[in-house]
Design a protein around this motif. Structure first.
Motif, short mmCIF file in Angstrom:
data_model
loop_
_atom_site.label_atom_id
_atom_site.label_comp_id
_atom_site.label_asym_id
_atom_site.label_seq_id
_atom_site.Cartn_x
_atom_site.Cartn_y
_atom_site.Cartn_z
N ARG A 60 1.05 -1.24 0.15
CA ARG A 60 0.19 -0.05 -0.11
C ARG A 60 0.87 1.26 -0.15
O ARG A 60 0.15 2.38 0.12
CB ARG A 60 -0.95 -0.05 1.11
CG ARG A 60 -2.11 -0.97 0.82
CD ARG A 60 -3.11 -1.46 2.12
NE ARG A 60 -2.47 -1.98 3.27
CZ ARG A 60 -1.99 -3.14 3.26
NH1 ARG A 60 -1.95 -3.91 2.03
NH2 ARG A 60 -1.07 -3.41 4.39
N GLU A 84 -3.97 3.73 -2.33
CA GLU A 84 -5.51 3.95 -2.10
C GLU A 84 -5.88 2.37 -1.90
O GLU A 84 -7.18 2.34 -1.84
CB GLU A 84 -6.26 4.52 -3.04
CG GLU A 84 -5.89 6.13 -2.96
CD GLU A 84 -6.60 6.96 -3.94
OE1 GLU A 84 -7.61 6.61 -4.82
OE2 GLU A 84 -6.45 8.29 -3.96
N SER A 85 -5.19 1.47 -2.48
CA SER A 85 -5.80 -0.02 -2.27
C SER A 85 -5.91 -0.38 -0.82
O SER A 85 -4.93 -0.38 0.02
CB SER A 85 -4.73 -0.82 -2.82
OG SER A 85 -3.46 -1.02 -2.29
N TRP A 100 -6.01 -7.25 -1.31
CA TRP A 100 -4.65 -8.01 -1.33
C TRP A 100 -4.84 -9.39 -0.73
O TRP A 100 -4.53 -10.38 -1.24
CB TRP A 100 -3.61 -7.35 -0.62
CG TRP A 100 -2.95 -5.95 -1.33
CD1 TRP A 100 -3.55 -4.67 -0.97
CD2 TRP A 100 -2.14 -5.83 -2.33
NE1 TRP A 100 -3.04 -3.92 -1.83
CE2 TRP A 100 -2.03 -4.60 -2.78
CE3 TRP A 100 -1.27 -6.61 -3.04
CZ2 TRP A 100 -1.12 -3.98 -3.39
CZ3 TRP A 100 -0.29 -6.32 -3.91
CH2 TRP A 100 -0.33 -4.98 -4.17
N CYS A 113 -7.36 3.23 -8.39
CA CYS A 113 -6.32 3.33 -7.33
C CYS A 113 -4.97 3.50 -8.49
O CYS A 113 -4.41 2.39 -9.02
CB CYS A 113 -5.91 1.66 -6.74
SG CYS A 113 -7.39 1.84 -5.56
#
Length: 304
Positions: free
Chosen positions: A30, A35-36, A41, A244
């Motif tokens: 990140r 922004e993920s 994940w 993202c």
């Protein structure tokens, strides 16, 4: 860092040769894609690991690679990696790097004098470094017979006529001076904007956001389609969540718009998606899924 040999597939009348310099855990997941969320994940760990994510360290895995296209009787090199002996004080991975890129090209059957066209998808350190090689205390084009296709917007933005934000960063100045300016002095630079037809199979198209001149290269030959997207994508997580952008995007909002446009077309037209930094298969077919997209099939590259 895990080295890999050249690999190739054939799309229509075009041979696509993958030349991988290295693949490694590069940065916090990140940190690379700010922004993920952690959930995207973890939920996709089964296929993100180990080629795209290292769960134990929570680091994104990326590859540094170039693509050689044999098209219409010519040899086209897409992006040129980091280069050797470069001053990159702001980029520890690239500072004074020493690699065997030209040796890897040779083992893939490509000599410097064989390259007819160099495509720089954008002007960042890890995409233009082997544009040049050291000569007499300076730099000269590494590919003496090639035209270098450089996005005009990036040439202006990173060149001496404009400033990067409030002033060019030190690394930007070094990149331009050692990897772009010598190509201009040799008369081998071709600046383009909008779209640029390379040959009957290949077309460059502007896709700004990552940099002002960030671009993609489209391949259409017979019934086969592919799009080489440079740094519009750093991780497959961005296929799932196109909004993202990476930490390296100069205009994240514009990059997100370009990314979604390119992904929409890839899903609609069945284009093989070929990013600059994906490990594993390196290229992937996608489909629409919810608000984003999803991988369908990874490229079956065969070892050369």
């Amino acid at each position: 860092m895990k080295s890999e040999s050249g690999q190739n597939i054939v799309l229509g009348d075009v041979e696509v040769i993958r030349v991988v310099e290295w693949q490694a855990a590069f940065a916090p997941a990140r940190g690379l894609i700010p922004e993920s969320g952690a959930d995207v994940w973890k939920t996709n760990e089964a296929w993100l690991a180990p080629d795209h994510w290292e769960p134990d360290s929570d680091r994104a895995v990326v590859a540094l690679q170039s693509w050689v296209l044999r098209s219409g009787g010519r040899t086209v090199l897409v992006d040129t990696g980091v280069g050797n002996g470069r001053e990159r004080p702001g980029s520890p991975h690239f500072h004074h790097s020493q690699g065997d890129f030209l040796g890897r090209l040779a083992r893939a059957g490509v000599r410097p004098e064989d390259v007819d066209i160099v495509v720089n998808t954008h002007v960042h350190a890890d995409h233009v470094g082997w544009n040049t090689v050291g000569a007499d205390g300076g730099w000269e084009p590494a590919f003496p017979n090639a035209q270098y296709l450089i996005p005009a917007a990036d040439d202006f933005h990173f060149g001496p006529d404009n400033a990067y934000g409030g002033g060019r960063q030190e690394d930007d100045r070094f990149v331009y001076e050692d990897s772009i300016a010598p190509v201009h002095r040799a008369g081998q630079a071709v600046l383009w904007e909008g779209t640029h037809r390379v040959d009957e199979n290949l077309t460059l198209e502007s896709a700004p956001g990552h940099t002002p001149g960030s671009s993609v290269l489209r391949l259409a030959s017979g019934s086969d389609r592919a799009v080489f997207v440079g740094d519009l994508l750093h991780s497959p997580v961005q296929i799932l969540t196109p909004s993202c952008s990476s930490c390296f995007c100069l205009d994240p909002e514009q990059a997100s718009k370009s990314r979604r446009r390119i992904l929409e077309r890839a899903a609609t037209e069945g284009e093989l998606l070929v990013p600059a930094h994906f490990g594993g298969g390196g290229a992937v077919e996608i489909r629409r899924e919810g608000d984003g997209f999803a991988p369908v099939r990874w490229a079956a590259h065969g070892s050369r």
